[in-house]
Motif scaffolding. Structure first.
Motif, short mmCIF file in Angstrom:
data_model
loop_
_atom_site.label_atom_id
_atom_site.label_comp_id
_atom_site.label_asym_id
_atom_site.label_seq_id
_atom_site.Cartn_x
_atom_site.Cartn_y
_atom_site.Cartn_z
N GLU A 143 0.82 -1.22 0.00
CA GLU A 143 0.00 0.00 0.00
C GLU A 143 0.85 1.26 0.00
O GLU A 143 0.37 2.34 -0.36
N ASN A 144 2.11 1.11 0.38
CA ASN A 144 3.02 2.25 0.41
C ASN A 144 4.02 2.23 -0.73
O ASN A 144 5.09 2.85 -0.65
N ASP A 284 5.89 0.86 14.75
CA ASP A 284 6.86 1.96 14.75
C ASP A 284 8.13 1.57 14.02
O ASP A 284 8.76 2.39 13.36
N ILE A 287 7.44 1.90 10.35
CA ILE A 287 7.41 3.31 9.96
C ILE A 287 8.82 3.86 9.86
O ILE A 287 9.16 4.57 8.91
N GLU A 288 9.65 3.50 10.83
CA GLU A 288 11.02 4.01 10.84
C GLU A 288 11.87 3.42 9.72
O GLU A 288 12.58 4.15 9.02
N ASP A 291 9.67 4.03 6.01
CA ASP A 291 9.07 5.33 5.71
C ASP A 291 7.66 5.16 5.15
O ASP A 291 7.35 5.57 4.03
N ILE A 292 6.81 4.53 5.93
CA ILE A 292 5.46 4.23 5.47
C ILE A 292 4.43 5.04 6.25
O ILE A 292 4.71 5.58 7.32
N LYS A 293 3.25 5.10 5.70
CA LYS A 293 2.12 5.75 6.34
C LYS A 293 1.05 4.71 6.62
O LYS A 293 0.84 3.79 5.84
N ILE A 294 0.37 4.89 7.74
CA ILE A 294 -0.64 3.92 8.17
C ILE A 294 -2.02 4.40 7.79
O ILE A 294 -2.40 5.54 8.07
N ASN A 295 -2.77 3.53 7.13
CA ASN A 295 -4.18 3.81 6.87
C ASN A 295 -4.99 3.39 8.08
O ASN A 295 -4.96 2.22 8.49
N GLN A 296 -5.72 4.30 8.66
CA GLN A 296 -6.51 3.97 9.85
C GLN A 296 -7.69 3.08 9.47
O GLN A 296 -8.45 3.41 8.56
N ASP A 349 -1.49 2.43 20.05
CA ASP A 349 -0.26 3.17 19.76
C ASP A 349 0.84 2.70 20.69
O ASP A 349 0.58 2.30 21.84
#
Length: 359
Positions: A143-144, A284, A287-288, A291-296, A349
């Motif tokens: 997705e990223n 996390d 993400i680190e 370099d991805i973004k999370i779809n809620q 989180d």
């Protein structure tokens, strides 16, 4: 003689192999290989049988016919000297002289394959948690914008490919047999999708059966095409570890998802982490590292186990992860995987110090 026919010739001659073929090309060049005498070739190979076979097969008409025969099964061919041959594959010591493919050829040399590729590999006999982790991580990366590369084997590979497809991303499957063979046969559905929308590649021509000794060899291609490798459940002695060794030799980053110390499936991943692989224990980390973004996806239905963990964290804000296995009587390996999933779907989180809160 065209260089592609020299590539084919090196592919056909028994006893030369990919590593020696690349050395011959780099050291002597295509002009020499197209025109050398038997004695000259014998001098550099030091093997009369190989030299004799090489000279006997070095006929333009013969090689043209051999090339046409290889195309009859339906797979297309990229030779080592082709401009479209994957750059990443050329960088390794033993690139295949011929690369057979079916599907979207652009995946091999696009900007995406150069910069955003991840191999996801693991056992053929995963646990339910391993399957879910492979699927979730692969889908998140897909997705990223990452291309997911794996070996199409039953187990972790299959879930990685499925997730990439579901994430509307790209996936490349590297087979240890001819591309006209769906192996394992249970993967017929995704075989069709990958063949039509994504990409299959192999160093083996059509009709080559899935012999067991082919699979360790193909693993170097999986790692070569990838920027990094993520391991999800693997035995201490397995094909997955072979892929990791190739990746390390090729200078790639290796990540591993830890598991229970009591599970044979986790011995390989835990060993890799002990030896220096980068552990993935939370969203996390993803993400680190990537370099991805999370779809809620807060409205997604939770499993009973996820609901139990979520409710516990909700009732005990800022709870440390080390408390969960004891308080809930659930193994640490399962807790780690379910915590990752709850983060992926946006239910919890992670705070500093491995503490968690609900959203």
């Amino acid at each position: 003689m065209e260089s592609k026919y020299i590539d084919l010739l090196l592919f056909l001659v028994k006893g030369i192999g990919p590593c020696k073929s690349k050395k011959l090309i780099m050291q002597y060049g295509y002009d020499f290989l197209a025109n050398c005498t038997f004695d000259e070739f014998m001098t550099i190979t030091n093997n009369k049988k190989i030299a004799r076979e090489y000279i006997n097969l070095r006929s333009v008409n013969l090689l043209k016919n051999k090339y046409k025969d290889l195309l009859k099964g339906g797979s297309k061919i990229l030779t080592y000297s082709s401009k479209k041959y994957p750059k990443k594959l050329k960088e390794i010591d033993d690139p295949p002289m011929l690369l057979f493919y079916r599907g979207n050829e652009e995946l091999l040399n696009s900007d995406k394959i150069q910069n955003k590729t991840v191999a996801i590999v693991g056992t053929r006999n995963p646990s339910y948690e391993g399957e879910k982790t492979a699927y979730n991580i692969s889908k998140l990366l897909s997705e990223n914008g990452y291309t997911i590369i794996s070996g199409f084997a039953y187990g972790i590979d299959t879930f990685a490919h499925k997730a990439a497809i579901d994430g509307l991303g790209d996936t490349i499957a590297v087979l240890g047999c001819g591309l006209d063979i769906c192996y394992p046969s249970e993967n017929k559905k995704i075989y069709k999708i990958i063949r039509e929308e994504n990409l299959f590649i192999s160093e083996y021509p059509d009709e080559t059966k899935p012999y067991s000794y082919n699979f360790p060899k193909r693993n170097r291609i999986i790692s070569a095409l990838s920027e990094s490798v993520i391991v999800i459940e693997a035995g201490i002695k397995s094909g997955t570890i072979i892929t990791v060794n190739h990746a390390l030799n090729q200078g790639k980053d290796v990540y591993a998802v830890p598991g229970s110390i009591y599970s044979m499936r986790s011995k390989g991943t835990n060993f890799l982490i002990k030896e220096g692989a980068i552990p993935i224990v939370s969203i996390d980390d993803m993400i680190e590292y990537f370099d991805i973004k999370i779809n809620q996806r807060s409205n997604i239905d939770l499993t009973d186990l996820q609901e139990r963990i979520f409710c516990y964290i909700k009732s005990n804000p800022k709870i440390h992860i080390s408390n969960l296995p004891i308080d809930l009587n659930i193994s640490s390996g399962i807790i780690t995987k379910e915590i990752l999933e709850l983060q992926l779907i946006g239910k919890i989180d992670k705070l500093s110090g491995n503490r968690y809160i609900s959203k």
